[in-house]
Scaffold this motif. Structure first.
Motif, PDB file in Angstrom:
ATOM      1  N   ASN A  39     -28.512  65.591  66.822  1.00 53.35           N
ATOM      2  CA  ASN A  39     -28.329  65.713  68.272  1.00 53.35           C
ATOM      3  C   ASN A  39     -29.603  65.384  69.034  1.00 53.35           C
ATOM      4  O   ASN A  39     -29.550  64.830  70.137  1.00 53.35           O
ATOM      5  CB  ASN A  39     -27.850  67.125  68.620  1.00 53.35           C
ATOM      6  CG  ASN A  39     -26.349  67.275  68.512  1.00 53.35           C
ATOM      7  OD1 ASN A  39     -25.584  66.572  69.156  1.00 53.35           O
ATOM      8  ND2 ASN A  39     -25.907  68.200  67.659  1.00 53.35           N
ATOM      9  N   ASP A  40     -30.757  65.735  68.452  1.00 54.65           N
ATOM     10  CA  ASP A  40     -32.027  65.371  69.092  1.00 54.65           C
ATOM     11  C   ASP A  40     -32.160  63.856  69.202  1.00 54.65           C
ATOM     12  O   ASP A  40     -32.545  63.318  70.255  1.00 54.65           O
ATOM     13  CB  ASP A  40     -33.197  65.926  68.281  1.00 54.65           C
ATOM     14  CG  ASP A  40     -33.159  67.428  68.134  1.00 54.65           C
ATOM     15  OD1 ASP A  40     -32.617  68.094  69.030  1.00 54.65           O
ATOM     16  OD2 ASP A  40     -33.682  67.949  67.127  1.00 54.65           O
ATOM     17  N   TYR A  41     -31.860  63.172  68.117  1.00 52.77           N
ATOM     18  CA  TYR A  41     -31.968  61.710  68.131  1.00 52.77           C
ATOM     19  C   TYR A  41     -30.917  61.083  69.050  1.00 52.77           C
ATOM     20  O   TYR A  41     -31.188  60.060  69.712  1.00 52.77           O
ATOM     21  CB  TYR A  41     -31.838  61.146  66.714  1.00 52.77           C
ATOM     22  CG  TYR A  41     -33.011  61.501  65.830  1.00 52.77           C
ATOM     23  CD1 TYR A  41     -34.300  61.085  66.151  1.00 52.77           C
ATOM     24  CD2 TYR A  41     -32.842  62.252  64.672  1.00 52.77           C
ATOM     25  CE1 TYR A  41     -35.381  61.408  65.349  1.00 52.77           C
ATOM     26  CE2 TYR A  41     -33.914  62.579  63.854  1.00 52.77           C
ATOM     27  CZ  TYR A  41     -35.188  62.157  64.204  1.00 52.77           C
ATOM     28  OH  TYR A  41     -36.255  62.480  63.403  1.00 52.77           O
ATOM     29  N   THR A  63     -39.152  67.819  62.638  1.00 54.26           N
ATOM     30  CA  THR A  63     -38.039  68.621  62.157  1.00 54.26           C
ATOM     31  C   THR A  63     -37.339  67.937  60.985  1.00 54.26           C
ATOM     32  O   THR A  63     -36.985  68.581  59.988  1.00 54.26           O
ATOM     33  CB  THR A  63     -37.032  68.881  63.291  1.00 54.26           C
ATOM     34  OG1 THR A  63     -37.702  69.556  64.361  1.00 54.26           O
ATOM     35  CG2 THR A  63     -35.876  69.737  62.814  1.00 54.26           C
ATOM     36  N   ASP A 106     -28.009  69.416  63.912  1.00 58.95           N
ATOM     37  CA  ASP A 106     -28.860  69.825  65.028  1.00 58.95           C
ATOM     38  C   ASP A 106     -29.925  68.764  65.299  1.00 58.95           C
ATOM     39  O   ASP A 106     -30.174  68.358  66.437  1.00 58.95           O
ATOM     40  CB  ASP A 106     -29.506  71.167  64.687  1.00 58.95           C
ATOM     41  CG  ASP A 106     -30.256  71.777  65.867  1.00 58.95           C
ATOM     42  OD1 ASP A 106     -29.795  71.599  67.005  1.00 58.95           O
ATOM     43  OD2 ASP A 106     -31.282  72.429  65.627  1.00 58.95           O
ATOM     44  N   ASN A 107     -30.545  68.274  64.214  1.00 56.66           N
ATOM     45  CA  ASN A 107     -31.553  67.234  64.326  1.00 56.66           C
ATOM     46  C   ASN A 107     -30.951  65.917  64.810  1.00 56.66           C
ATOM     47  O   ASN A 107     -31.551  65.182  65.616  1.00 56.66           O
ATOM     48  CB  ASN A 107     -32.226  67.058  62.963  1.00 56.66           C
ATOM     49  CG  ASN A 107     -33.501  66.245  62.998  1.00 56.66           C
ATOM     50  OD1 ASN A 107     -33.824  65.549  62.038  1.00 56.66           O
ATOM     51  ND2 ASN A 107     -34.254  66.316  64.069  1.00 56.66           N
ATOM     52  N   LEU A 126     -39.460  63.979  73.337  1.00 60.21           N
ATOM     53  CA  LEU A 126     -38.575  64.528  72.317  1.00 60.21           C
ATOM     54  C   LEU A 126     -38.874  63.997  70.917  1.00 60.21           C
ATOM     55  O   LEU A 126     -38.558  64.649  69.923  1.00 60.21           O
ATOM     56  CB  LEU A 126     -37.114  64.195  72.651  1.00 60.21           C
ATOM     57  CG  LEU A 126     -36.496  64.868  73.873  1.00 60.21           C
ATOM     58  CD1 LEU A 126     -35.137  64.249  74.165  1.00 60.21           C
ATOM     59  CD2 LEU A 126     -36.362  66.365  73.645  1.00 60.21           C
ATOM     60  N   ASN A 169     -41.126  65.941  68.026  1.00 64.00           N
ATOM     61  CA  ASN A 169     -40.487  67.130  67.479  1.00 64.00           C
ATOM     62  C   ASN A 169     -39.312  66.793  66.571  1.00 64.00           C
ATOM     63  O   ASN A 169     -39.121  67.405  65.524  1.00 64.00           O
ATOM     64  CB  ASN A 169     -40.024  68.031  68.608  1.00 64.00           C
ATOM     65  CG  ASN A 169     -39.284  69.241  68.096  1.00 64.00           C
ATOM     66  OD1 ASN A 169     -38.078  69.332  68.248  1.00 64.00           O
ATOM     67  ND2 ASN A 169     -40.006  70.146  67.467  1.00 64.00           N
ATOM     68  N   ALA A 170     -38.528  65.789  66.965  1.00 61.25           N
ATOM     69  CA  ALA A 170     -37.387  65.385  66.143  1.00 61.25           C
ATOM     70  C   ALA A 170     -37.855  64.904  64.778  1.00 61.25           C
ATOM     71  O   ALA A 170     -37.263  65.245  63.747  1.00 61.25           O
ATOM     72  CB  ALA A 170     -36.593  64.292  66.853  1.00 61.25           C
ATOM     73  N   PHE A 197     -40.427  72.652  69.306  1.00 59.41           N
ATOM     74  CA  PHE A 197     -39.767  71.979  70.415  1.00 59.41           C
ATOM     75  C   PHE A 197     -40.646  71.983  71.652  1.00 59.41           C
ATOM     76  O   PHE A 197     -40.749  70.988  72.362  1.00 59.41           O
ATOM     77  CB  PHE A 197     -38.437  72.670  70.730  1.00 59.41           C
ATOM     78  CG  PHE A 197     -37.705  72.018  71.875  1.00 59.41           C
ATOM     79  CD1 PHE A 197     -37.010  70.847  71.668  1.00 59.41           C
ATOM     80  CD2 PHE A 197     -37.729  72.561  73.147  1.00 59.41           C
ATOM     81  CE1 PHE A 197     -36.337  70.225  72.710  1.00 59.41           C
ATOM     82  CE2 PHE A 197     -37.069  71.948  74.187  1.00 59.41           C
ATOM     83  CZ  PHE A 197     -36.366  70.780  73.967  1.00 59.41           C
ATOM     84  N   GLN A 220     -29.845  62.394  71.781  1.00 56.50           N
ATOM     85  CA  GLN A 220     -30.354  62.559  73.135  1.00 56.50           C
ATOM     86  C   GLN A 220     -31.403  61.501  73.463  1.00 56.50           C
ATOM     87  O   GLN A 220     -31.429  60.951  74.577  1.00 56.50           O
ATOM     88  CB  GLN A 220     -30.944  63.954  73.316  1.00 56.50           C
ATOM     89  CG  GLN A 220     -31.355  64.259  74.760  1.00 56.50           C
ATOM     90  CD  GLN A 220     -31.858  65.674  74.944  1.00 56.50           C
ATOM     91  OE1 GLN A 220     -32.064  66.397  73.974  1.00 56.50           O
ATOM     92  NE2 GLN A 220     -32.071  66.077  76.183  1.00 56.50           N
TER      93      GLN A 220
END
Length: 558
Positions: free
Chosen positions: A108-110, A48, A105-106, A41, A44-45, A9, A112
């Motif tokens: 949520n990254d996308y 992951t 969890d992943n 971001l 990293n997304a 991250f 965002q």
């Protein structure tokens, strides 16, 4: 969150203006960040997602490790205990529960990235939209109904309701269409930033966004084919309509090479290819990781390569040794296991060198190429076999098209050979039958020439006696092979370990191929249980009556 996510991250916070090597820089502290933008971001997304998909995070938390057992590719070796749920098919709510947690969890990254997209980062938001579809599809296919409409809302909704799997499928198609439209609109937006090297899949720029649209089209095909085998008349009509729409819409085409994540993995701690780091060598180590000896190929998958004169086996596994009938000598051989057998082979030849020794992944081969090899998101071979199936079943053009199906089938096998033989430091390329410079083409031609009468390989051959199926009569009585059967069989071989979850999904959809199941009286499960973490926090919304025998809506065959 998992350690890999924490490590990577920090790297994503500074990606917009740095080189690819910095995507794996672990010196920054994410806890001091005061603001973040989509370009910081994205890398990293994506990294992951690849780790969750390919089997490189940790035990019980990735799709391909789970599916490699379920789909008959892997068995437990004799050097380790455990793997009881894989060997007995008796699943629990804690079995692979991290799949659920890591994927959300992943997601949520996308989410965002999408939320922050605006008029400045519409391309980044479109990529995130495509990757949300990719992740949601993984969840639906293993769990069925899941939180979707009310998911990813953070503290605004900590107990989301569940949506029907079939409804989610239809909306995933809508989202992919929307993402392609977003990319086209962004091209005319003077305020839209160009995606840079934070795109660790396609490399950014105009070419990168074109390839994202092709990837979206190939995902649409994966989705539609998955739901194409039911007896639901309304669903079949929907699939026919959407297949026709895809054929019309896909003016930019489909993927023409393997889709991989490559953030410039390096042979340093926490910066290696995640699958290699887990099953190969730790950074600087001369002895393989312990998990390298935990798993081995099944006898079933080894037999498919040997009995079909398939040279790919030499790129996948290292030979063990096979004890002769007298028990006094052993010769080099590929040795597998049957999932669930009481005393699977070990890897120690003993002082006399006369005992049976199991095979393992070939170090430096396809699965463990190098610490710097990319990780797979979608194989070109999968797409070509899917398209071939759609063509031969008449889903693509309305009526079966044998010529188109044959071309895509043969190119699917070729693509698999190119993937299998590609050097670890070589970028994926579109295989062309006449390009003899590509590694794997020569071996492909040899394979096809050696199987002209084999119905599992040659398009025109109609029968086989190869023992691809479990049972007393396997390999004895010739069996008629349909063209759909051979497509699915070759697709299964191509997806071995690299994309096992797709093979597992295809098996549940089509009941092909007839791989040997675990040595247990228990039936093969159809799905995973909702995880204990969800049971503990969102029980009121979990669908009732779900067991491991419950089927996903598209799973209609036994």
């Amino acid at each position: 969150m998992k350690p890999l996510f924490k490590v990577l991250f920090a790297a994503a916070l500074a990606t917009a203006t740095t080189g690819c090597k910095d995507f794996l820089d672990i010196n920054d502290n994410p806890n001091v960040a005061t603001s973040v933008t989509p370009d910081a971001l994205l890398a990293n997304a994506l990294v992951t997602t690849a780790a969750i998909y390919t089997g490189g995070i940790s035990a019980g938390s990735n799709y391909n490790s789970y599916a490699s057992f379920a789909a008959g590719y892997w068995g437990k070796s004799g050097t380790v205990s455990g793997f009881s749920q894989e060997r007995t098919y008796i699943y629990s709510t804690t079995y692979y529960q991290a799949l659920w947690n890591n994927t959300y969890d992943n997601l949520n990254d996308y989410q965002q990235i999408q939320n922050l997209g605006g008029t400045t980062y519409p391309n980044h938001a479109a990529i995130a939209r495509i990757m949300k579809v990719y992740n949601y599809l993984l969840l639906v296919d293993e769990y069925g109904d899941i939180p979707y409409t009310n998911a990813l809302k953070g503290l605004d909704n900590t107990n989301p309701t569940y949506d029907k799997a079939a409804d989610i499928y239809k909306d995933l198609v809508v989202q992919l269409k929307g993402a392609v439209a977003d990319i086209n609109t962004a091209a005319a937006n003077d305020d839209a930033l160009v995606v840079g090297n934070e795109d660790v899949v396609f490399g950014g720029g105009t070419t990168g966004m074109l390839r994202w649209k092709r990837f979206a089209n190939s995902l649409r095909l994966r989705i539609l084919l998955r739901e194409s085998s039911t007896n639901d008349a309304a669903l079949n009509a929907y699939v026919a309509t959407e297949m026709n729409a895809l054929r019309t819409d896909a003016t930019d085409g489909f993927i023409d090479r393997d889709v991989v994540v490559q953030p410039s993995y390096t042979a340093n701690t926490n910066q290696q290819n995640p699958f290699y780091d887990r099953y190969g060598f730790a950074a600087g180590a001369t002895r393989a990781q312990s998990e390298y000896s935990y798993v081995m190929p099944t006898n079933y998958i080894i037999r498919q390569y040997l009995d079909n004169n398939d040279p790919r086996i030499a790129q996948l596994y290292r030979q063990g040794q096979k004890q002769d009938a007298s028990g006094t000598t052993a010769t080099a051989a590929y040795v597998g296991t049957d999932l669930g057998e009481g005393t699977p082979p070990q890897f120690n030849p003993g002082d006399c060198g006369c005992v049976t020794v199991g095979s393992r992944f070939l170090q430096g081969g396809t699965f463990l190429r190098s610490a710097t090899a990319p990780t797979v998101l979608m194989l070109l071979s999968e797409h070509l076999f899917s398209k071939s199936e759609a063509e031969i079943r008449g889903l693509w053009t309305g009526t079966p098209d044998d010529a188109l199906a044959q071309t895509d089938y043969q190119n699917g096998i070729l693509a698999s050979f190119v993937t299998t033989y590609r050097d670890g430091n070589t970028a994926p390329a579109a295989p062309v039958a006449t390009n003899t410079a590509l590694a794997g083409v020569t071996q492909y031609n040899t394979y096809m020439a050696a199987n002209t009468s084999n119905g599992l390989v040659n398009w025109a051959a109609v029968s086989t006696t190869v023992p691809e199926e479990a049972g007393a009569n396997a390999g004895v009585t010739p069996r008629t092979v349909s063209k759909t059967d051979k497509i699915l069989y070759q697709k299964y071989l191509a997806e071995n370990t690299l994309a096992s979850v797709e093979a597992w999904d295809d098996y549940r959809r089509t009941a092909q191929p007839k791989f040997k199941r675990a040595l247990t009286p228990n039936p093969l499960p159809n799905r995973l249980f909702y995880p204990q973490t969800e049971v503990s926090t969102n029980l009121a919304n979990i669908p009732t009556g779900v067991t491991s025998a419950s089927k996903i809506f598209w799973d209609v065959l036994d």
